[in-house]
Scaffold this motif. Sequence first.
Motif, PDB file in Angstrom:
ATOM      1  N   THR A 418       0.782  -1.282   0.023  1.00  0.00           N
ATOM      2  CA  THR A 418       0.066  -0.091   0.133  1.00  0.00           C
ATOM      3  C   THR A 418       0.794   1.440  -0.169  1.00  0.00           C
ATOM      4  OG1 THR A 418      -1.806  -1.339   1.171  1.00  0.00           O
ATOM      5  CG2 THR A 418      -1.932   1.070   1.120  1.00  0.00           C
ATOM      6  N   SER A 419       0.589   2.233  -0.767  1.00  0.00           N
ATOM      7  CA  SER A 419       1.491   3.426  -0.854  1.00  0.00           C
ATOM      8  C   SER A 419       1.019   4.340   0.234  1.00  0.00           C
ATOM      9  CB  SER A 419       1.208   4.149  -2.303  1.00  0.00           C
ATOM     10  OG  SER A 419      -0.327   4.573  -2.321  1.00  0.00           O
ATOM     11  N   GLN A 420       1.698   5.532   0.365  1.00  0.00           N
ATOM     12  CA  GLN A 420       1.575   6.415   1.454  1.00  0.00           C
ATOM     13  C   GLN A 420       0.271   7.010   1.342  1.00  0.00           C
ATOM     14  OE1 GLN A 420       4.632   9.239   1.258  1.00  0.00           O
ATOM     15  NE2 GLN A 420       6.299   7.994   2.280  1.00  0.00           N
ATOM     16  N   ASP A 421      -0.329   7.116   0.191  1.00  0.00           N
ATOM     17  CA  ASP A 421      -1.744   7.650  -0.110  1.00  0.00           C
ATOM     18  C   ASP A 421      -3.122   6.783  -0.293  1.00  0.00           C
ATOM     19  OD1 ASP A 421      -1.274   6.568  -2.665  1.00  0.00           O
ATOM     20  OD2 ASP A 421      -1.329   8.579  -3.786  1.00  0.00           O
ATOM     21  N   GLY A 422      -2.530   5.506   0.378  1.00  0.00           N
ATOM     22  CA  GLY A 422      -3.561   4.379   0.255  1.00  0.00           C
ATOM     23  C   GLY A 422      -3.907   3.865  -0.814  1.00  0.00           C
ATOM     24  N   LYS A 423      -2.953   3.705  -1.868  1.00  0.00           N
ATOM     25  CA  LYS A 423      -3.363   3.123  -3.258  1.00  0.00           C
ATOM     26  C   LYS A 423      -2.503   1.561  -3.105  1.00  0.00           C
ATOM     27  CE  LYS A 423      -3.472   6.796  -6.553  1.00  0.00           C
ATOM     28  NZ  LYS A 423      -2.813   7.612  -7.698  1.00  0.00           N
ATOM     29  N   VAL A 424      -3.392   0.688  -3.752  1.00  0.00           N
ATOM     30  CA  VAL A 424      -2.878  -0.595  -3.522  1.00  0.00           C
ATOM     31  C   VAL A 424      -1.880  -0.772  -4.993  1.00  0.00           C
ATOM     32  CG1 VAL A 424      -3.393  -3.075  -4.059  1.00  0.00           C
ATOM     33  CG2 VAL A 424      -4.917  -1.665  -2.662  1.00  0.00           C
ATOM     34  N   ALA A 436      15.575 -21.654 -13.105  1.00  0.00           N
ATOM     35  CA  ALA A 436      15.537 -21.494 -11.701  1.00  0.00           C
ATOM     36  C   ALA A 436      16.766 -21.824 -10.844  1.00  0.00           C
ATOM     37  CB  ALA A 436      14.262 -22.083 -11.189  1.00  0.00           C
ATOM     38  N   ASN A 437      17.384 -22.804 -11.398  1.00  0.00           N
ATOM     39  CA  ASN A 437      18.552 -23.410 -10.742  1.00  0.00           C
ATOM     40  C   ASN A 437      19.774 -22.797 -11.158  1.00  0.00           C
ATOM     41  OD1 ASN A 437      16.924 -25.033  -9.316  1.00  0.00           O
ATOM     42  ND2 ASN A 437      16.767 -26.723 -10.909  1.00  0.00           N
ATOM     43  N   GLY A 438      19.824 -21.718 -12.016  1.00  0.00           N
ATOM     44  CA  GLY A 438      20.903 -21.149 -12.662  1.00  0.00           C
ATOM     45  C   GLY A 438      21.374 -19.908 -11.746  1.00  0.00           C
ATOM     46  N   SER A 439      21.632 -18.668 -12.459  1.00  0.00           N
ATOM     47  CA  SER A 439      22.245 -17.494 -11.626  1.00  0.00           C
ATOM     48  C   SER A 439      21.259 -16.859 -11.186  1.00  0.00           C
ATOM     49  CB  SER A 439      23.047 -16.823 -12.695  1.00  0.00           C
ATOM     50  OG  SER A 439      22.368 -16.257 -13.725  1.00  0.00           O
ATOM     51  N   GLN A 440      19.893 -16.903 -11.587  1.00  0.00           N
ATOM     52  CA  GLN A 440      18.899 -16.333 -10.990  1.00  0.00           C
ATOM     53  C   GLN A 440      17.596 -17.272 -10.627  1.00  0.00           C
ATOM     54  OE1 GLN A 440      18.305 -12.555 -12.516  1.00  0.00           O
ATOM     55  NE2 GLN A 440      16.749 -11.723 -10.895  1.00  0.00           N
ATOM     56  N   SER A 441      17.207 -17.228  -9.547  1.00  0.00           N
ATOM     57  CA  SER A 441      16.113 -18.110  -9.230  1.00  0.00           C
ATOM     58  C   SER A 441      14.500 -17.391  -9.428  1.00  0.00           C
ATOM     59  CB  SER A 441      16.027 -18.593  -7.619  1.00  0.00           C
ATOM     60  OG  SER A 441      15.775 -17.537  -7.144  1.00  0.00           O
ATOM     61  N   TYR A 442      14.840 -16.286  -9.442  1.00  0.00           N
ATOM     62  CA  TYR A 442      13.280 -15.789 -10.042  1.00  0.00           C
ATOM     63  C   TYR A 442      13.602 -14.083 -10.604  1.00  0.00           C
ATOM     64  CZ  TYR A 442      13.644 -12.787  -5.659  1.00  0.00           C
ATOM     65  OH  TYR A 442      14.120 -11.910  -4.710  1.00  0.00           O
ATOM     66  N   PHE A 443      12.605 -13.522 -11.025  1.00  0.00           N
ATOM     67  CA  PHE A 443      12.729 -12.331 -11.541  1.00  0.00           C
ATOM     68  C   PHE A 443      11.774 -11.612 -11.244  1.00  0.00           C
ATOM     69  CE2 PHE A 443      14.162 -15.469 -14.576  1.00  0.00           C
ATOM     70  CZ  PHE A 443      15.325 -15.056 -14.947  1.00  0.00           C
ATOM     71  N   MET A 444      11.989 -10.192 -10.683  1.00  0.00           N
ATOM     72  CA  MET A 444      10.814  -9.293 -10.129  1.00  0.00           C
ATOM     73  C   MET A 444      11.388  -7.832 -10.508  1.00  0.00           C
ATOM     74  SD  MET A 444       9.530  -8.926  -6.287  1.00  0.00           S
ATOM     75  CE  MET A 444       8.740 -10.327  -6.417  1.00  0.00           C
ATOM     76  N   PRO A 445      10.588  -7.066 -11.177  1.00  0.00           N
ATOM     77  CA  PRO A 445      11.091  -5.706 -11.433  1.00  0.00           C
ATOM     78  C   PRO A 445      11.081  -4.796 -10.122  1.00  0.00           C
ATOM     79  CG  PRO A 445       8.562  -6.049 -12.090  1.00  0.00           C
ATOM     80  CD  PRO A 445       9.362  -7.341 -11.530  1.00  0.00           C
ATOM     81  N   ASP A 446      11.793  -3.595 -10.257  1.00  0.00           N
ATOM     82  CA  ASP A 446      11.578  -2.987  -8.922  1.00  0.00           C
ATOM     83  C   ASP A 446      10.839  -1.755  -8.898  1.00  0.00           C
ATOM     84  OD1 ASP A 446      12.950  -1.385 -11.148  1.00  0.00           O
ATOM     85  OD2 ASP A 446      14.838  -0.918  -9.978  1.00  0.00           O
ATOM     86  N   LYS A 447       9.578  -1.848  -9.814  1.00  0.00           N
ATOM     87  CA  LYS A 447       8.745  -0.923  -9.867  1.00  0.00           C
ATOM     88  C   LYS A 447       7.407  -1.444  -9.600  1.00  0.00           C
ATOM     89  CE  LYS A 447      11.292   2.387 -11.749  1.00  0.00           C
ATOM     90  NZ  LYS A 447      11.664   3.744 -11.190  1.00  0.00           N
ATOM     91  N   LEU A 448       6.488  -0.839  -8.919  1.00  0.00           N
ATOM     92  CA  LEU A 448       5.012  -1.186  -8.610  1.00  0.00           C
ATOM     93  C   LEU A 448       4.192  -0.556  -9.588  1.00  0.00           C
ATOM     94  CD1 LEU A 448       5.561  -0.762  -4.695  1.00  0.00           C
ATOM     95  CD2 LEU A 448       5.635  -2.941  -5.997  1.00  0.00           C
ATOM     96  N   CYS A 449       3.120  -1.236  -9.839  1.00  0.00           N
ATOM     97  CA  CYS A 449       2.107  -0.861 -10.577  1.00  0.00           C
ATOM     98  C   CYS A 449       0.791  -0.915  -9.968  1.00  0.00           C
ATOM     99  CB  CYS A 449       2.050  -1.888 -11.860  1.00  0.00           C
ATOM    100  SG  CYS A 449       3.415  -1.833 -12.760  1.00  0.00           S
ATOM    101  N   THR A 450      -0.196   0.197 -10.439  1.00  0.00           N
ATOM    102  CA  THR A 450      -1.533   0.210  -9.928  1.00  0.00           C
ATOM    103  C   THR A 450      -2.564  -0.684 -10.492  1.00  0.00           C
ATOM    104  OG1 THR A 450      -1.905   2.043 -11.493  1.00  0.00           O
ATOM    105  CG2 THR A 450      -1.124   2.832  -9.327  1.00  0.00           C
TER     106      THR A 450
END
Length: 485
Positions: A418-424, A436-450
Amino acid sequence: MNEENIDGTNGCSKVRTGTQNEAALLALMEKTGYNMVQENGQRKFGGPPPGWEGPPPPRGCEVFVGKIPRDMYEDELVPVFERAGKIYEFRLMMEFSGENRGYAFVMYTTKEEAQLAIRILNNYEIRPGKFIGVCVSLDNCRLFIGAIPKEKKKEEILDEMKKVTEGVVDVIVYPSATDKTKNRGFAFVEYESHRAAAMARRKLIPGTFQLWGHTIQVDWADPEKEVDEETMQRVKVLYVRNLMISTTEETIKAEFNKFKPGAVERVKKLRDYAFVHFFNREDAVAAMSVMNGKCIDGASIEVTLAKPVNKENTWRQHLNGQISPNSENLIVFANKEESHPKTLGKPPTLPTRLNGQHSPSPPEVERCTYPFFPGTKLTPISMYSLKSNHFNSAVMHLDYYCNKNNWAPPEYYLYSTTSQDGKVLLVYKIIIPAVANGSQSYFMPDKLCTTLEDAKELAAQFTLLHLDREHNLFSLDLCRRIWRK
């Protein structure tokens, strides 16, 4: 090269293979007369070259070079890039270990030389099986400022930004699509230099800075797409913005046909902007002069030539922002900002291929609809029997790529906060079991979306980016902006 720089070169030479050593660098400097300095993680060759007088070359003279073998240095690279013209400055990014970081920036003395370098050296096989990529490099002088009160006018925003940051040249503000008396809640601030913009961003970026009592959002604005003059000379489509939501395609066509009946071929309108296609370029240019600033349904419109999009890499240049994969992606031209707040270009169109970096680009698939007549014969097919350029979404491309490699489909896991202004706010984590057993087990961006759709699309694009690094999926444009940041 002064004593300090010779020591730096000696330090690098300890880890070099036979392709590069101190003697080779010194021989290059002696042959060309250029100086070489290593500082702040980069080694600069020239800048300026011997005998140069006057200011540095203008914007558009620099190219970005990626996928450079890590054990290749100036004595091999400079002669290759001199084929396109006189080098003003060659900047090779360096690791502490002495290896290069895989990319460089080459500034030529003219824009024509830079364009020639792109034409003759992009996908150039610099070593057996090693293909470099070359594309235009532009210093970004523009910041995106979000969460601005919508009632603020351009003059107020400009004055406020000049108070809190230095080097402000201009502010770009767009009226709301539904209320022309208000802005859209964001603006673009133009600075006198990349350094001034970077210093302003550093001051404003912590997320606690407020304007008029509002905590603002700050990020780099995606630069406007550069289109070569030869391509623009063939454009016969006009981009029309600041239209009323209620204005119809029929009204627009009628208005643009007034100066020459029958000149307009068709009109495509989305929200408060449209693309007007002409049969002849001469008519398009004439209509642009006549119609720019005219009023249609009470709105003063802006008219420019539409800029053709390079679909192969447009979406890759938006990985730092929240993507809005909506109906506006049907347009194959890019111009001023509309619904995607961080960019002055249209929302990204996705890549037309998923193959090797030096493979020819396939024919572009037209984005439009056709009438479905009763009795039309339909044949069941699998999506995997199609070519990759039939897909216009990173989610589909990722699924297609996994299938082509005989991998299990990607697994999506949804998370929220939840953001500071209450948005999910939403983000997806992607797991690809085959890697998944290689150099990276998962992928997740560093940005959140509405929205759910944006979160999934962004996660797929982020995953494709990192797969490219390991499997050479795409051409170098994919990593250019991340490297430059």
